[in-house]
Design an enzyme around this catalytic site. Structure first.
Site, PDB file in Angstrom:
ATOM      1  CE  LYS A 157     -22.573  -2.671   4.291  1.00 32.72           C
ATOM      2  NZ  LYS A 157     -23.116  -3.386   3.622  1.00 32.72           N
ATOM      3  CG  ASP A 181      -2.017   1.184   1.548  1.00 34.02           C
ATOM      4  OD1 ASP A 181      -3.213   0.529   0.955  1.00 34.02           O
ATOM      5  OD2 ASP A 181      -2.193   2.214   1.230  1.00 34.02           O
ATOM      6  CG  ASN A 240     -22.311  -3.032  -7.121  1.00 36.52           C
ATOM      7  OD1 ASN A 240     -22.974  -3.760  -6.023  1.00 36.52           O
ATOM      8  ND2 ASN A 240     -21.124  -2.404  -6.867  1.00 36.52           N
ATOM      9  N   GLY A 243     -26.867   3.603  -0.125  1.00 36.83           N
ATOM     10  CA  GLY A 243     -25.619   5.164  -0.230  1.00 36.83           C
ATOM     11  C   GLY A 243     -24.091   4.221  -0.494  1.00 36.83           C
ATOM     12  CB  CYS A 253     -20.009   0.456  -4.053  1.00 33.82           C
ATOM     13  SG  CYS A 253     -18.060  -0.363  -3.918  1.00 33.82           S
ATOM     14  NE  ARG A 266     -15.474   4.568   0.824  1.00 30.59           N
ATOM     15  CZ  ARG A 266     -14.538   3.205   0.228  1.00 30.59           C
ATOM     16  NH1 ARG A 266     -13.662   3.861  -1.125  1.00 30.59           N
ATOM     17  NH2 ARG A 266     -14.656   2.299   1.296  1.00 30.59           N
ATOM     18  N   GLY A 319     -36.270   3.093   3.212  1.00 26.81           N
ATOM     19  CA  GLY A 319     -35.902   3.301   3.954  1.00 26.81           C
ATOM     20  C   GLY A 319     -35.053   4.962   3.265  1.00 26.81           C
ATOM     21  CE  LYS A 322     -17.011   3.279  -7.224  1.00 25.83           C
ATOM     22  NZ  LYS A 322     -16.360   1.677  -7.530  1.00 25.83           N
ATOM     23  CG  PHE A 381     -19.932 -10.140  -7.313  1.00 25.62           C
ATOM     24  CD1 PHE A 381     -20.452  -9.009  -7.923  1.00 25.62           C
ATOM     25  CD2 PHE A 381     -18.780 -10.723  -7.840  1.00 25.62           C
ATOM     26  CE1 PHE A 381     -20.254  -9.031  -9.472  1.00 25.62           C
ATOM     27  CE2 PHE A 381     -18.786 -10.742  -8.668  1.00 25.62           C
ATOM     28  CZ  PHE A 381     -19.924  -9.896  -9.795  1.00 25.62           C
TER      29      PHE A 381
HETATM   30  P1  NAD Z   1     -10.152   1.032  -0.160  1.00 24.55           P
HETATM   31  O1  NAD Z   1     -10.120   3.030   0.113  1.00 24.55           O
HETATM   32  O2  NAD Z   1     -10.814   0.914   0.539  1.00 24.55           O
HETATM   33  O3  NAD Z   1      -8.307   0.893  -0.189  1.00 24.55           O
HETATM   34  C1  NAD Z   1      -7.632   1.424  -1.165  1.00 24.55           C
HETATM   35  C2  NAD Z   1      -6.791   1.388  -1.390  1.00 24.55           C
HETATM   36  O4  NAD Z   1      -5.613   1.611  -2.063  1.00 24.55           O
HETATM   37  C3  NAD Z   1      -6.014   2.214   0.559  1.00 24.55           C
HETATM   38  O5  NAD Z   1      -5.671   1.623   1.440  1.00 24.55           O
HETATM   39  C4  NAD Z   1      -4.994   3.359  -0.628  1.00 24.55           C
HETATM   40  O6  NAD Z   1      -3.894   3.596   0.269  1.00 24.55           O
HETATM   41  C5  NAD Z   1      -3.940   2.094  -1.867  1.00 24.55           C
HETATM   42  N1  NAD Z   1      -3.903   2.612  -3.001  1.00 24.55           N
HETATM   43  C6  NAD Z   1      -4.341   3.677  -3.314  1.00 24.55           C
HETATM   44  N2  NAD Z   1      -3.705   4.232  -4.520  1.00 24.55           N
HETATM   45  C7  NAD Z   1      -2.599   2.749  -4.359  1.00 24.55           C
HETATM   46  C8  NAD Z   1      -1.347   2.687  -5.419  1.00 24.55           C
HETATM   47  N3  NAD Z   1      -1.287   3.220  -5.997  1.00 24.55           N
HETATM   48  N4  NAD Z   1      -0.788   1.928  -4.547  1.00 24.55           N
HETATM   49  C9  NAD Z   1      -1.141   1.056  -3.707  1.00 24.55           C
HETATM   50  N5  NAD Z   1      -1.879   1.042  -2.872  1.00 24.55           N
HETATM   51  C10 NAD Z   1      -2.583   1.937  -3.312  1.00 24.55           C
HETATM   52  O7  NAD Z   1     -10.732   1.403  -1.470  1.00 24.55           O
HETATM   53  P2  NAD Z   1     -11.411  -0.352  -1.545  1.00 24.55           P
HETATM   54  O8  NAD Z   1     -12.603  -0.342  -0.591  1.00 24.55           O
HETATM   55  O9  NAD Z   1     -10.503  -1.801  -1.058  1.00 24.55           O
HETATM   56  O10 NAD Z   1     -12.044  -1.119  -2.626  1.00 24.55           O
HETATM   57  C11 NAD Z   1     -11.472  -0.822  -4.667  1.00 24.55           C
HETATM   58  C12 NAD Z   1     -11.287  -1.207  -5.380  1.00 24.55           C
HETATM   59  O11 NAD Z   1     -12.620  -2.989  -5.496  1.00 24.55           O
HETATM   60  C13 NAD Z   1     -12.055  -0.184  -5.689  1.00 24.55           C
HETATM   61  O12 NAD Z   1     -12.825  -0.909  -7.251  1.00 24.55           O
HETATM   62  C14 NAD Z   1     -13.912  -0.706  -5.675  1.00 24.55           C
HETATM   63  O13 NAD Z   1     -15.358  -0.163  -6.046  1.00 24.55           O
HETATM   64  C15 NAD Z   1     -13.999  -2.220  -5.360  1.00 24.55           C
HETATM   65  N6  NAD Z   1     -14.880  -3.014  -4.442  1.00 24.55           N
HETATM   66  C16 NAD Z   1     -15.416  -2.864  -3.273  1.00 24.55           C
HETATM   67  C17 NAD Z   1     -15.459  -2.756  -2.102  1.00 24.55           C
HETATM   68  C18 NAD Z   1     -15.885  -2.859  -1.047  1.00 24.55           C
HETATM   69  O14 NAD Z   1     -17.163  -3.057  -0.297  1.00 24.55           O
HETATM   70  N7  NAD Z   1     -15.086  -1.866  -0.570  1.00 24.55           N
HETATM   71  C19 NAD Z   1     -16.707  -4.294  -3.093  1.00 24.55           C
HETATM   72  C20 NAD Z   1     -16.478  -4.380  -4.153  1.00 24.55           C
HETATM   73  C21 NAD Z   1     -15.761  -3.931  -4.799  1.00 24.55           C
HETATM   74  C1  UGA Z   2     -22.400  -3.492  -2.499  1.00 20.93           C
HETATM   75  C2  UGA Z   2     -22.850  -4.774  -3.205  1.00 20.93           C
HETATM   76  O1  UGA Z   2     -23.950  -4.771  -1.983  1.00 20.93           O
HETATM   77  C3  UGA Z   2     -21.678  -5.565  -2.939  1.00 20.93           C
HETATM   78  O2  UGA Z   2     -21.738  -6.931  -3.550  1.00 20.93           O
HETATM   79  C4  UGA Z   2     -20.497  -4.912  -4.133  1.00 20.93           C
HETATM   80  O3  UGA Z   2     -19.197  -5.841  -3.991  1.00 20.93           O
HETATM   81  C5  UGA Z   2     -21.089  -3.718  -3.075  1.00 20.93           C
HETATM   82  O4  UGA Z   2     -21.332  -2.825  -3.351  1.00 20.93           O
HETATM   83  C6  UGA Z   2     -19.073  -2.696  -3.788  1.00 20.93           C
HETATM   84  O5  UGA Z   2     -19.274  -3.573  -5.252  1.00 20.93           O
HETATM   85  O6  UGA Z   2     -18.809  -2.507  -3.074  1.00 20.93           O
HETATM   86  P1  UGA Z   2     -22.026  -2.382   0.610  1.00 20.93           P
HETATM   87  O7  UGA Z   2     -21.792  -1.277  -0.588  1.00 20.93           O
HETATM   88  O8  UGA Z   2     -21.292  -2.670   0.922  1.00 20.93           O
HETATM   89  O9  UGA Z   2     -22.221  -3.524  -0.858  1.00 20.93           O
HETATM   90  O10 UGA Z   2     -23.810  -2.364   0.219  1.00 20.93           O
HETATM   91  P2  UGA Z   2     -24.836  -3.168   0.116  1.00 20.93           P
HETATM   92  O11 UGA Z   2     -25.661  -3.145   1.389  1.00 20.93           O
HETATM   93  O12 UGA Z   2     -25.588  -2.799  -0.798  1.00 20.93           O
HETATM   94  O13 UGA Z   2     -26.091  -2.323   0.665  1.00 20.93           O
HETATM   95  C7  UGA Z   2     -25.776  -0.246  -0.272  1.00 20.93           C
HETATM   96  C8  UGA Z   2     -26.484   0.509   0.771  1.00 20.93           C
HETATM   97  O14 UGA Z   2     -27.818   0.281   0.131  1.00 20.93           O
HETATM   98  C9  UGA Z   2     -26.594   0.891   1.957  1.00 20.93           C
HETATM   99  O15 UGA Z   2     -26.869   2.602   1.944  1.00 20.93           O
HETATM  100  C10 UGA Z   2     -28.330   0.480   1.853  1.00 20.93           C
HETATM  101  O16 UGA Z   2     -28.391   0.935   3.634  1.00 20.93           O
HETATM  102  C11 UGA Z   2     -28.867   0.492   1.262  1.00 20.93           C
HETATM  103  N1  UGA Z   2     -30.089  -1.016   1.033  1.00 20.93           N
HETATM  104  C12 UGA Z   2     -29.132  -1.798   0.627  1.00 20.93           C
HETATM  105  C13 UGA Z   2     -31.065  -0.423   1.505  1.00 20.93           C
HETATM  106  O17 UGA Z   2     -31.905   0.546   1.577  1.00 20.93           O
HETATM  107  N2  UGA Z   2     -32.104  -1.334   1.020  1.00 20.93           N
HETATM  108  C14 UGA Z   2     -31.753  -2.758   0.880  1.00 20.93           C
HETATM  109  O18 UGA Z   2     -32.875  -3.371   1.116  1.00 20.93           O
HETATM  110  C15 UGA Z   2     -31.011  -2.966   1.228  1.00 20.93           C
END
Ligand code: NAD
Ligand code: UGA
Length: 443
Positions: free
Chosen positions: A317, A31, A205, A254, A257, A324, A250, A260, A149
């Site tokens: 949530k 990182d 999503n 938000g 993910c 975010r 509700g 966006k 996912f």
């Molecule tokens: P995050 O912001 O929690 O973590 C990302 C990390 O990457 C940070 O610690 C940052 O310092 C680091 N970073 C940034 N630029 C870098 C670089 N050039 N080299 C090394 N490290 C670097 O992000 P996240 O929530 O884990 O999301 C990562 C990706 O996965 C996004 O594309 C997101 O859309 C996707 N995703 C997220 C979730 C989720 O639940 N958060 C679920 C599915 C997919």
């Molecule tokens: C979501 C997807 O569920 C994951 O499959 C995906 O990997 C992730 O985005 C991602 O791409 O990062 P997440 O954002 O963690 O996961 O949360 P969710 O449980 O999907 O909830 C998203 C939003 O919808 C929250 O604000 C939640 O309060 C709202 N929500 C969810 C509702 O308002 N009603 C519902 O019935 C379910």
């Protein structure tokens, strides 16, 4: 067992580090943040995710996980490099791939034969995998799209029990090598090309967002025709073609993910079809949910200026400290802008809130936050709110309005406590009938 490098120690990267180590692999995580790496080395995770600290501790104790800021060290020996860097939204609504480009460039500079397979888990603009592959052109190095996912708050469970694993690869051997890493999880695997894999992530999503807005519109209709929101959701969810998830009405969706990725799909629809209106409507319904609460409070009090409003829950949530694009935090800030005095209690996000929104007054408990409030808004579905003593809430408040923006209570329970009650599935505010003084209700 393989040597795996993970680039990006965030919500996805740390879950993967701990999960893959549990499956027996040796993992090095790179990182750019020195602070995060220092914390993670000592087993402290910079975000809240239930079950993850324990899993990470096991991986560290077994010496299967290492954190570093050095690409050279992190990538040395790696057979697979998982990319888990952020892809936030740009002002124009598309996905910002600048972190990904930077990470891929660093990977390119710090790898040599035998070439590792690059596994992209970041959510990317459709076509990125093929662009990334061109960066490594001339080398026998493959880029596999393996979208993620998992959902926050249940990420560990999702890692070990994924609904599906999608692998997009132009090279069969590379795709199968990545699939083999997941074999112990016994999940259905979809082998496809990178473009389809990337699009399937955005589409999933966008569908979940659409389902939430669908549920929110139905609850508005139900409110007017007198249909019970919970009964409606249950009746729908038992149809396997509809499914139970994301039907809770509700405050709206938000997080980092859904909004966006919905915007990214809307952009694609606008560019390639005439149907971008579908996704624009989903986003508009979502915005309206929050606006509805602001309007309700303004209607109730004439103005919210100098009113004390308690907001319970600030994260997007429950079971996460992620703020975010949080509807709850957005609502709190909007009320503060309208000069309300906003009390906030969140079970885990106080430290981040203090830095992010100093205009909000933070409390250490829900009951402390509702003291003297004219209205209470339950904005996040944290389990501890569902079991709160409503009578104690009413007694601590100055006013009597409970806005249940996550559908946690039933109207009778609120009325028994002497509270006027609003939820998205009741027809407007349902005032309690204060025939007896509050003390009599309590006895
Ligand atoms: P995050 O912001 O929690 O973590 C990302 C990390 O990457 C940070 O610690 C940052 O310092 C680091 N970073 C940034 N630029 C870098 C670089 N050039 N080299 C090394 N490290 C670097 O992000 P996240 O929530 O884990 O999301 C990562 C990706 O996965 C996004 O594309 C997101 O859309 C996707 N995703 C997220 C979730 C989720 O639940 N958060 C679920 C599915 C997919
Ligand atoms: C979501 C997807 O569920 C994951 O499959 C995906 O990997 C992730 O985005 C991602 O791409 O990062 P997440 O954002 O963690 O996961 O949360 P969710 O449980 O999907 O909830 C998203 C939003 O919808 C929250 O604000 C939640 O309060 C709202 N929500 C969810 C509702 O308002 N009603 C519902 O019935 C379910």
């Amino acid at each position: 067992m393989s040597n795996i490098a993970i680039v990006g120690a965030g919500h996805v990267g740390v879950v993967y580090a701990a999960g893959l180590a549990e499956l027996g692999h040796r993992v090095r995580v790179v990182d750019v943040s020195l602070k995060r790496v220092a914390m993670l080395r000592s087993g402290r995770i910079w975000f809240y995710e239930p079950g993850l600290p324990e899993l990470l501790a096991r991986g560290l104790a077994r010496r299967r996980i290492e954190f570093t800021t050095s690409y050279e060290r992190g990538l040395a020996k790696a057979r697979f490099v998982f990319v888990c860097v952020p892809t936030p939204t740009t002002a124009a609504g598309s996905l910002d791939d600048s972190y990904l480009r930077a990470a891929l460039t660093s990977i390119r500079q710090n790898t040599k034969p035998p070439w590792p397979v690059v596994v992209n888990k970041s959510t990317v603009p459709v076509g990125t995998g093929d662009v990334a592959a061109r960066l490594f052109e001339g080398e026998d190095m493959h880029v596999v799209s393996n979208p993620e996912f998992l959902a926050e708050g249940r990420a560990v469970e999702d890692f070990f029990h994924p609904s599906r694993i999608v692998i997009g690869s132009r090279n069969r051997i590379a795709g199968e090598a990545v699939a083999a890493l997941y074999a112990p999880l016994r999940a259905p695997v979809v082998h496809t090309d990178p473009v389809t894999a990337e699009f399937s992530k955005l589409a999933a999503n966008a569908f979940l967002a659409t389902k939430v807005s669908f549920a929110n519109v139905l609850s508005r209709i139900g409110e007017s025709v007198g249909a019970d929101g919970d009964g409606l959701a249950k009746a729908l969810s038992l149809d396997p073609r509809i499914g139970a998830g994301h039907l809770r009405a509700g405050l709206g969706f938000g997080g980092s993910c859904l909004p966006k990725d919905l915007a990214a799909v809307e952009q694609l629809a606008r560019r390639y079809t005439e149907s971008s209106g579908l996704f624009a409507a989903v986003a508009a319904v979502n915005r309206a949910q929050r606006a509805r609460i602001v309007d309700l409070l303004v209607d109730r009090f004439g103005t919210v200026q100098d009113r004390r409003i308690a907001i319970l829950g600030a994260t997007f949530k429950a079971n996460t400290d992620d703020l975010r694009d949080s509807p709850a935090l957005g609502l709190a800030c909007q009320l503060a802008e309208l000069h309300a005095s906003v009390n906030v209690y969140d079970p885990v996000a106080a430290p981040q809130l203090r830095a992010l929104a100093p205009q909000l007054v933070l409390f250490r408990s829900a009951l402390a936050a509702v003291r003297g409030a004219d209205a209470v808004v339950v904005a996040t579905e944290w389990p501890e709110f569902a079991t709160i003593d409503l009578l104690a809430v009413r007694r601590a408040m100055r006013g009597s309005l409970l806005v249940d923006a996550r559908g946690l209570f039933d109207v009778e329970a609120a009325h028994r406590a002497g509270l006027d009650y609003f939820s998205f599935s009741t027809a407007g505010v349902r005032p309690h009938e204060a025939e007896e003084p509050l003390e009599a209700v309590a006895s």
